[in-house]
Structure formats: structure tokens, C-alpha cells
Design a protein around this motif. Structure first.
Motif, short mmCIF file in Angstrom:
data_model
loop_
_atom_site.label_atom_id
_atom_site.label_comp_id
_atom_site.label_asym_id
_atom_site.label_seq_id
_atom_site.Cartn_x
_atom_site.Cartn_y
_atom_site.Cartn_z
N ASP A 36 0.84 -1.22 -0.08
CA ASP A 36 -0.04 0.07 -0.04
C ASP A 36 0.90 1.18 -0.07
OD1 ASP A 36 -1.65 2.09 0.48
OD2 ASP A 36 -2.81 1.05 2.19
N PRO A 37 0.91 2.09 -1.16
CA PRO A 37 1.85 3.09 -1.09
C PRO A 37 1.67 4.29 0.03
CG PRO A 37 0.81 2.65 -3.17
CD PRO A 37 0.20 2.08 -2.55
N ILE A 38 0.36 4.17 0.65
CA ILE A 38 0.17 5.05 1.89
C ILE A 38 1.16 4.58 2.80
CG2 ILE A 38 -1.68 6.02 3.23
CD1 ILE A 38 -3.64 5.95 0.81
N VAL A 39 0.97 3.33 3.05
CA VAL A 39 1.75 2.67 4.16
C VAL A 39 3.28 2.42 4.19
CG1 VAL A 39 1.61 0.72 5.79
CG2 VAL A 39 -0.40 1.72 5.17
N HIS A 40 3.57 1.87 2.75
CA HIS A 40 4.78 1.51 2.35
C HIS A 40 5.57 2.42 1.81
CE1 HIS A 40 2.34 -2.34 3.10
NE2 HIS A 40 3.28 -2.52 3.96
N ALA A 41 6.78 2.98 2.13
CA ALA A 41 7.63 3.86 1.46
C ALA A 41 8.62 2.88 0.75
CB ALA A 41 8.32 4.81 2.30
N ALA A 42 8.49 3.15 -0.56
CA ALA A 42 9.43 2.39 -1.26
C ALA A 42 10.90 2.88 -1.39
CB ALA A 42 9.00 1.92 -2.74
N ALA A 43 11.91 2.00 -1.31
CA ALA A 43 13.18 2.51 -1.22
C ALA A 43 13.71 2.61 -2.68
CB ALA A 43 14.13 1.41 -0.61
N GLU A 44 14.68 3.44 -2.59
CA GLU A 44 15.16 3.57 -4.17
C GLU A 44 15.73 2.39 -4.81
OE1 GLU A 44 17.86 6.75 -4.79
OE2 GLU A 44 16.68 8.28 -3.57
N ALA A 45 15.12 2.07 -5.97
CA ALA A 45 15.51 0.84 -6.56
C ALA A 45 16.71 1.16 -7.27
CB ALA A 45 14.52 0.53 -7.49
N ALA A 46 17.69 0.12 -7.41
CA ALA A 46 18.92 0.28 -8.20
C ALA A 46 18.61 0.23 -9.69
CB ALA A 46 19.85 -1.16 -7.86
N VAL A 47 19.15 1.09 -10.26
CA VAL A 47 19.18 1.13 -11.78
C VAL A 47 19.98 0.44 -12.76
CG1 VAL A 47 18.87 2.68 -13.78
CG2 VAL A 47 18.25 3.50 -11.45
N ASP A 48 19.61 -0.35 -13.29
CA ASP A 48 20.44 -1.45 -14.26
C ASP A 48 21.35 -0.43 -15.39
OD1 ASP A 48 20.13 -3.71 -12.98
OD2 ASP A 48 18.48 -4.08 -14.54
N ASP A 49 22.45 -1.00 -15.45
CA ASP A 49 23.23 -0.31 -16.50
C ASP A 49 22.86 -1.50 -17.86
OD1 ASP A 49 25.08 0.25 -18.49
OD2 ASP A 49 26.74 0.09 -17.30
N PRO A 50 22.06 -0.72 -18.84
CA PRO A 50 22.07 -1.80 -19.98
C PRO A 50 23.11 -2.36 -20.72
CG PRO A 50 21.41 0.35 -20.59
CD PRO A 50 21.88 0.28 -19.04
N VAL B 69 8.21 -5.61 -2.80
CA VAL B 69 8.79 -4.10 -2.85
C VAL B 69 9.97 -4.06 -1.81
CG1 VAL B 69 8.39 -1.90 -3.11
CG2 VAL B 69 6.64 -3.69 -4.10
N PHE B 70 11.07 -3.43 -1.91
CA PHE B 70 11.95 -3.25 -0.92
C PHE B 70 11.49 -1.70 -0.26
CE2 PHE B 70 16.64 -1.99 0.02
CZ PHE B 70 16.64 -2.98 1.04
N CYS B 71 11.15 -1.85 1.04
CA CYS B 71 10.57 -0.73 1.70
C CYS B 71 11.41 -0.22 2.83
CB CYS B 71 9.18 -0.97 1.88
SG CYS B 71 8.10 -1.26 0.49
N GLU B 72 10.89 0.95 3.37
CA GLU B 72 11.44 1.20 4.80
C GLU B 72 10.48 0.29 5.56
OE1 GLU B 72 13.67 3.39 5.47
OE2 GLU B 72 13.65 4.27 3.47
N ARG B 73 10.85 -0.02 6.99
CA ARG B 73 9.76 -0.71 7.79
C ARG B 73 8.72 0.26 7.98
NH1 ARG B 73 11.65 -5.03 10.30
NH2 ARG B 73 13.81 -5.39 10.46
N PRO B 74 7.40 -0.30 7.77
CA PRO B 74 6.04 0.20 7.59
C PRO B 74 5.73 0.76 8.94
CG PRO B 74 5.94 -2.14 7.42
CD PRO B 74 7.16 -1.97 7.40
N THR B 75 4.77 1.88 9.06
CA THR B 75 4.41 2.51 9.91
C THR B 75 2.76 2.66 9.78
OG1 THR B 75 6.54 3.46 10.80
CG2 THR B 75 4.31 4.25 11.85
#
Length: 437
Positions: free
Chosen positions: A205-219, A234-240
Motif C-alpha cells: 500500500d503506497p500510503i503505508v509503505h515507502a518504497a526504497a530507491e531501486a537500483a538502476v540497471d546499466d543496460p 517491494v524493498f521498503c522502509e519498515r512500515p508504520t
């Protein structure tokens, strides 16, 4: 130091074949068809990104659907997509997609089997976090707190058990709860959706879960990072999750959408691996005793019991630090049995005079309000004795904001005077009187 950190929480491994997804081939095929139908997708790479599976597994699903004459190759290569072959639904595939949609509108990311998720919860349990005094103080950096409060909070947070904070209003119970959240600091993996008994339960839930920055692939890189972990998570901050007077028992059950025929996870499941804050306990429509009774088993056994529309019950992890916050004395709202199940009880009192002045000075500096010694003497020697020197943490913000409002209205620079303190003080309390009707 935390036993767990972004580098030590074990990631869910990416599945290497269909069997390792833990899902039935029929369910996977139907989600594939529904996703292609609803989103008008035709490239395997695009489909893989949306259903959150590696490209080889997605290609395997496409090949299965082709052998069942549900998909067909479009016969041309997409020059703009690396000469990738496109696929489209056959008439039979469209019919199957529509039939599957009547059973469940869910499409997109493949769900994670509940049993697999239980194992991931163990790998990233909030109870495995061991905060040091330094880390907790860092999370509380914006607050001025007495040392003995930190002494009590530290073991409570480190235990991962339930906490009851009580005391007079306006003394920072909610702010302390948020500080605990900030002190946790690491990241976990949250499933986009779960599967149990063929049913899909959405969790992320984007309201509850703050997604961490995803690594960007080098093509151009030989080592791609996109499959470092199972992308169904989804790699996230611990939810609150923070609730207040609106909390009801129904919000702690699965929410069924009869139109989409899917379920949404309850609040405590969304907060798995993080913090569930029940603010203003005693202000809900449900009696506090009833709310705690609902959590007797979860608090003691680290598992919760949910039920499907069919009545079938099943267990899910209950791995969350529950923080109750109330302005009532615990004996007013709980019986002894309920209090025994809340592991830590911490009273949050108002600040000492010394800490009050520190808070006042900090707020004044932040709001660019110059301090005035004569005004402070008036506040401490005249105003506070009238309320038996009962200091509260909310008062500096309240008084300074009131004085700033007057200065802005009068078109003068921010300043404080005994007269302005008197005006601000008058708005902080309501005089007891009888109003004629």
C-alpha cells in the motif's frame, strides 16, 4: 547496533522456474492472460515487468499459453524493442481472460504464497532489531526528553513487544511513537500481494509503505541487478501504520471487494515488520478492552487469525511493534488481564521547568521568534503559577504560534511581550462559565 540493516536482511530469492514461484500453473496463466487483456501488453519483457517475474519464467508461461492456443505470435519483430517478438490473445485467449476476470479482477504482479511469506517475515522480524541508546536518541533527535524516559523506552523497543504510553495530553506521546519509527532505520521486503487457497490478498500500500530507491540497471553491464531478489516484493522502509479514534474492529479483518472479488490486507498485516501505532486509545467507538481482546492471541503468539468470505480461517504472521497511546490512566480502560498482555507500560509526564525552557527556546529559534527575558519571567512567574506549574510539551509551539499570528496581523516583526503572552495564554484555556441559552 541493529542486528538487521539493509545489508543484513536476507532478500527473498528470485524464482528460477515456475515451480519456485509456489503458485499453480493455472493461476499464473490466468493472471498472465488477464494482465495482457487489461493492459494491452504484447512484449514478454513488458509482461515480465508488470507480473514481476523473470523474463525466462514469463516466456515459459507464454509458451504454455501458446500450446493451449490462448496466445499467438504476431509474426513480426519489434525493431524498437530489440527485435523482440510480440504476442496477442487469440479469441480463445480473450474468452479465457474474460472468464477468469469474472472469478477475480486481480491482475498484475504475481502473488506470493502465504507460506513463503511467513519464511520471509522470520528473516526480517522486527523482534530481531536491537537498538542501542545512540540509535534511539538519534531517532528522537528532534525531541527533548528526560534520561529516565529513554531508559524505559530502549528495552521496550528492543524487545519488539507491545508498549502502552499514557499520561496527560500534549506531552509528545505521538511524537515519541514517530521517533521510535525513525530509529528503526532499516528496510524490509513487502509482498505486493499474497496468495492463500487460490485467493489473492493485496498487501503493498503506497500510503503505508515507502518504497526504497531501486537500483538502476546499466543496460551495457554484464551483471544485471533486476533479479537480485524476488520482484513480487517491494524493498521498503519498515512500515508504520498510525490509527486514531477512527480505528474499529472491522479494520482489523480482511476487506473483501465483492466487485473485484479480491481481498485487501488488514492494517496489522500491512504493518508486518514495522510499527502499529494506536493513538488516542479510548476515543474509538469500540471500548479499549475490546480492541485489546482482539489482539490477545497475536500479542502472545505472534500470529493472527483471519477469515475468508467462505468462513475458512487461516493464520498470518503478527510481527509488529504495537504502541498504544492514551490520555487515560490504564486502570480506567483496562482490566488486569488486559494489562498483563501489554508488555511495557510507560508514563509520559510533562517536562520539568528546565526542559520546558529548553523546548521553548528551541521552538522560538526554529520559528524565528526572538526571546525576551522580561516576557519569559512573566510567563514563568505569573502565568504558570496560576495552573500549579503544570508544564506540557505542546505549550511552546502553541504560545509562540499565537504571538506570531498577532504580529503578522498587526504587520510588525515577530517579537514577544508580556501582553502578547497574556493574549496567547487566553487562547490556550477556556474559562469555565455558564452560557445563556
Amino acid at each position: 547496533m541493529n542486528m538487521q540493516s539493509p545489508s543484513t536482511v536476507v532478500a527473498p530469492p528470485a524464482p528460477r522456474n515456475m515451480a519456485e514461484t509456489g503458485l499453480s500453473p493455472v493461476m499464473m496463466r490466468d493472471i498472465l492472460l488477464k494482465t495482457m487483456f487489461r493492459m494491452n501488453l504484447d512484449l514478454v519483457s513488458e509482461i515480465a515487468r508488470v507480473i514481476c517475474l523473470p523474463v525466462p519464467i514469463t516466456q515459459e508461461l507464454v509458451d504454455i499459453a501458446r500450446t493451449q492456443r490462448l496466445l499467438e505470435a504476431q509474426g513480426t519483430l519489434h525493431a524498437t524493442s530489440g527485435n523482440e517478438m510480440g504476442y496477442q490473445l487469440t479469441d480463445g485467449g480473450k474468452a479465457r481472460a474474460l472468464d477468469a476476470l469474472t472469478q477475480s479482477e486481480y491482475y498484475g504482479a504475481m502473488p506470493v504464497p502465504l507460506e513463503d511469506y511467513k519464511q520471509q517475515v522470520k528473516r526480517q522480524s522486527v523482534r530481531a532489531i536491537k537498538l542501542t541508546r545512540t540509535e534511539l536518541l538519534r531517532g528522537m533527535g528532534h525531541l527533548i526528553l528526560p534520561d529516565d524516559l529513554i531508559d524505559n523506552l530502549g528495552p521496550a523497543v528492543t524487545s519488539g513487544r507491545s508498549i502502552l504510553m499514557y499520561g496527560p495530553p500534549g506531552n509528545g506521546k505521538s511524537s515519541i511513537s514517530n521517533g521510535i519509527r525513525d530509529a528503526l532505520g532499516d528496510k524490509i521486503y513487502v509482498p505486493r500481494a499474497l496468495e492463500y487457497s487460490g485467493q489473492v490478498i493485496t498487501v503493498y500500500d503506497p500510503i503505508v509503505h515507502a518504497a526504497a530507491e531501486a537500483a538502476v540497471d546499466d543496460p551495457n553491464s554484464l551483471r544485471r541487478t533486476s533479479n537480485r531478489f524476488d520482484n513480487r516484493y517491494v524493498f521498503c522502509e519498515r512500515p508504520t501504520v498510525i490509527t486514531g479514534g477512527e480505528l474499529s474492529l472491522e479494520m482489523l479483518d480482511l476487506t473483501y471487494n465483492p466487485t473485484a472479488r479480491t481481498y485487501q490486507a488488514p492494517l496489522q498485516l500491512k504493518s508486518t515488520g514495522g510499527i502499529f501505532i494506536v493513538d488516542d486509545l479510548g476515543r474509538q467507538a469500540e471500548p479499549p478492552q475490546k480492541l485489546v481482546n482482539r489482539w490477545i492471541v497475536p500479542l502472545e503468539e505472534a500470529r493472527d487469525i483471519l477469515a475468508l468470505q467462505s468462513g475458512e480461517k487461516f493464520t498470518v504472521p503478527f510481527d509488529t511493534l504495537v504502541i498504544f497511546s492514551t490520555n487515560f490512566h490504564p486502570n480506567e480502560i483496562f482490566d488486569g488481564a488486559a494489562l498483563r498482555r501489554i508488555f511495557f507500560k510507560i508514563k509520559i509526564d510533562g517536562p520539568s521547568q528546565e526542559n520546558f525552557l529548553k523546548i521553548f527556546a528551541m521552538v522560538a529559534r526554529k520559528k524565528k521568534m526572538p526571546l525576551d527575558e522580561r516576557t519569559l519571567v512573566h510567563l514563568m512567574k505569573v502565568k504558570f503559577p496560576s495552573i500549579n506549574n503544570n508544564y506540557a510539551n505542546y505549550m511552546p509551539n502553541f504560545l509562540i504560534d499565537q504571538m506570531i499570528a498577532v504580529c503578522e496581523f498587526e504587520g510588525v516583526p515577530n517579537h514577544m511581550t508580556p501582553d502578547l503572552i497574556d493574549r496567547a495564554w487566553g487562547n490556550m484555556f477556556v474559562r469555565q462559565e455558564i452560557i445563556a441559552k
